[in-house]
Each structure stands twice: as C-alpha cells, then as structure tokens.
Design a protein around this motif. Structure first.
Motif, PDB file in Angstrom:
ATOM      1  N   GLU A   1      16.173  54.849  14.924  1.00  0.00           N
ATOM      2  CA  GLU A   1      17.136  53.815  15.303  1.00  0.00           C
ATOM      3  C   GLU A   1      17.213  52.790  14.187  1.00  0.00           C
ATOM      4  N   GLN A   2      18.407  52.584  13.660  1.00  0.00           N
ATOM      5  CA  GLN A   2      18.608  51.533  12.669  1.00  0.00           C
ATOM      6  C   GLN A   2      19.226  50.343  13.382  1.00  0.00           C
ATOM      7  N   VAL A   3      18.581  49.184  13.221  1.00  0.00           N
ATOM      8  CA  VAL A   3      19.056  47.983  13.898  1.00  0.00           C
ATOM      9  C   VAL A   3      19.103  46.817  12.919  1.00  0.00           C
ATOM     10  N   PHE A   4      19.983  45.877  13.224  1.00  0.00           N
ATOM     11  CA  PHE A   4      20.081  44.654  12.437  1.00  0.00           C
ATOM     12  C   PHE A   4      19.018  43.690  12.936  1.00  0.00           C
ATOM     13  N   ILE A   5      18.206  43.203  12.002  1.00  0.00           N
ATOM     14  CA  ILE A   5      17.180  42.212  12.314  1.00  0.00           C
ATOM     15  C   ILE A   5      17.478  40.961  11.497  1.00  0.00           C
ATOM     16  N   LEU A   6      17.591  39.847  12.169  1.00  0.00           N
ATOM     17  CA  LEU A   6      17.800  38.562  11.514  1.00  0.00           C
ATOM     18  C   LEU A   6      16.432  37.911  11.336  1.00  0.00           C
ATOM     19  N   GLU A   7      16.066  37.669  10.082  1.00  0.00           N
ATOM     20  CA  GLU A   7      14.789  37.020   9.778  1.00  0.00           C
ATOM     21  C   GLU A   7      15.033  35.520   9.708  1.00  0.00           C
ATOM     22  N   LEU A   8      14.438  34.787  10.636  1.00  0.00           N
ATOM     23  CA  LEU A   8      14.662  33.356  10.767  1.00  0.00           C
ATOM     24  C   LEU A   8      13.751  32.560   9.840  1.00  0.00           C
ATOM     25  N   PRO A   9      14.192  31.385   9.390  1.00  0.00           N
ATOM     26  CA  PRO A   9      13.346  30.555   8.526  1.00  0.00           C
ATOM     27  C   PRO A   9      12.220  29.858   9.287  1.00  0.00           C
TER      28      PRO A   9
ATOM     29  N   ALA B   1      12.354  36.524  29.167  1.00  0.00           N
ATOM     30  CA  ALA B   1      11.623  35.661  28.238  1.00  0.00           C
ATOM     31  C   ALA B   1      11.397  34.310  28.895  1.00  0.00           C
ATOM     32  N   ASP B   2      10.148  33.843  28.864  1.00  0.00           N
ATOM     33  CA  ASP B   2       9.806  32.595  29.545  1.00  0.00           C
ATOM     34  C   ASP B   2       9.425  31.464  28.599  1.00  0.00           C
ATOM     35  N   GLY B   3       9.624  31.666  27.291  1.00  0.00           N
ATOM     36  CA  GLY B   3       9.315  30.614  26.327  1.00  0.00           C
ATOM     37  C   GLY B   3       7.891  30.618  25.823  1.00  0.00           C
ATOM     38  N   SER B   4       7.069  31.554  26.284  1.00  0.00           N
ATOM     39  CA  SER B   4       5.662  31.559  25.888  1.00  0.00           C
ATOM     40  C   SER B   4       5.416  32.204  24.523  1.00  0.00           C
ATOM     41  N   GLU B   5       6.380  32.961  24.011  1.00  0.00           N
ATOM     42  CA  GLU B   5       6.214  33.636  22.726  1.00  0.00           C
ATOM     43  C   GLU B   5       7.083  32.978  21.660  1.00  0.00           C
ATOM     44  N   ARG B   6       6.484  32.700  20.504  1.00  0.00           N
ATOM     45  CA  ARG B   6       7.233  32.173  19.362  1.00  0.00           C
ATOM     46  C   ARG B   6       7.409  33.312  18.365  1.00  0.00           C
ATOM     47  N   PHE B   7       8.588  33.396  17.770  1.00  0.00           N
ATOM     48  CA  PHE B   7       8.901  34.521  16.892  1.00  0.00           C
ATOM     49  C   PHE B   7       9.865  34.083  15.806  1.00  0.00           C
ATOM     50  N   ASP B   8       9.961  34.908  14.757  1.00  0.00           N
ATOM     51  CA  ASP B   8      10.871  34.599  13.648  1.00  0.00           C
ATOM     52  C   ASP B   8      11.779  35.784  13.300  1.00  0.00           C
ATOM     53  N   ARG B   9      11.965  36.674  14.270  1.00  0.00           N
ATOM     54  CA  ARG B   9      12.850  37.834  14.098  1.00  0.00           C
ATOM     55  C   ARG B   9      13.705  37.994  15.339  1.00  0.00           C
ATOM     56  N   VAL B  10      14.992  38.246  15.130  1.00  0.00           N
ATOM     57  CA  VAL B  10      15.938  38.429  16.218  1.00  0.00           C
ATOM     58  C   VAL B  10      16.731  39.701  15.939  1.00  0.00           C
ATOM     59  N   GLN B  11      16.866  40.549  16.937  1.00  0.00           N
ATOM     60  CA  GLN B  11      17.714  41.723  16.787  1.00  0.00           C
ATOM     61  C   GLN B  11      19.152  41.321  17.074  1.00  0.00           C
ATOM     62  N   VAL B  12      20.074  41.780  16.241  1.00  0.00           N
ATOM     63  CA  VAL B  12      21.493  41.466  16.410  1.00  0.00           C
ATOM     64  C   VAL B  12      22.222  42.759  16.735  1.00  0.00           C
TER      65      VAL B  12
END
Length: 143
Positions: free
Chosen positions: A52-60, A71-82
């Motif tokens: 599977e090829q997916v778009f991943i947005l790498e956040l600053p 999602a309940d806000g308990s996890e912090r992350f710097d990648r978002v699938q678009v």
C-alpha cells in the motif's frame, strides 16, 4: 464550516478537535509517499502482503487529536496520513510529494489496517506552500 488549525502555538495547550461532524482541520508539513504492507496480514510485503502506497504528511511539531471515537488526545504524533478520493486532489498530492503543503479536510483517528499514521485527513484541499518553484499553480487545488 470551521477550520481547526493543527500547527501553531495553540496546539501546545490543546489537541486538534475533530469531534464535530462538520469540523475541518488544517495540517501543514512535508508530503511524502510511503509504502506499507497491506492485506491480508499487514505485516510484510516480502511475505506476500499487498503493498500500500500512502501519502504521509510529516509535521514540524507533534500534535494530538480528539475525534470523539478513535482518538482521545492521549497520543502525540508528527505524522498524518492524507487520503483523497477526488481525481484532481489525488493528482495535486502526487505532484506535491517532497514539498511543503497545507492540507485541509476532515480528520479521524486511525482505526483500520489501511491507516498508517495516528491521524487520517480526508483532503478537501491541497496547497503547495513553496511558491518559489516554477509551475506551482498547476500543483494546487483549492476548494
């Protein structure tokens, strides 16, 4: 429809709120195209899983998400699938790989094997932020 920014100082105090059905979020970062193992086992392409090829947005910056369901806000992350369903938005994403973009759309926390980042944004617009390169107008889709 209200837009909820996913980058900036306000994120340090609270999570992206996507609990309302009409909530739009805006995320910005570097767009990448990445491969992951898919069905049937979501473990290894070399062992027979589909790629599977997916778009991943790498956040600053690291963010968190509250969507009221996955999602309940308990996890912090710097990648978002678009993800994009519309052909024009899909083309805009394909042309923008490797560039800084801003994506706006509906967000949900990851909840299937096809979700490869903690947050998935179903794009409603894609804008390339680096206007210094030639041909940027061809790589934008504003709705």
């Amino acid at each position: 429809m209200p837009a909820v920014p996913a980058a900036g100082n306000e994120i340090a105090q609270r999570c992206v709120n996507a609990t309302r059905p009409d909530a739009l979020v805006t995320v910005a970062g570097k767009l990448t195209l990445q491969s992951f193992p898919g069905p049937p086992n979501y473990e290894s392409v070399a062992q027979g899983d589909a790629e599977e090829q997916v778009f991943i947005l790498e956040l600053p910056r690291r963010i968190c998400l509250e969507d009221g369901e996955f999602a309940d806000g308990s996890e912090r992350f710097d990648r978002v699938q678009v993800h994009a369903m519309e052909p024009a938005l899909l083309r805009a994403l394909q042309h923008a790989v490797g560039q800084d973009v801003t994506v706006a759309g509906r967000a949900v926390g990851a909840h299937t094997g096809h979700h490869h980042a903690p947050m998935v944004v179903f794009a409603g617009s894609v804008v390339v932020r680096d206007s210094s390169a030639a041909g940027m107008d061809d790589q934008q889709d504003r709705r």
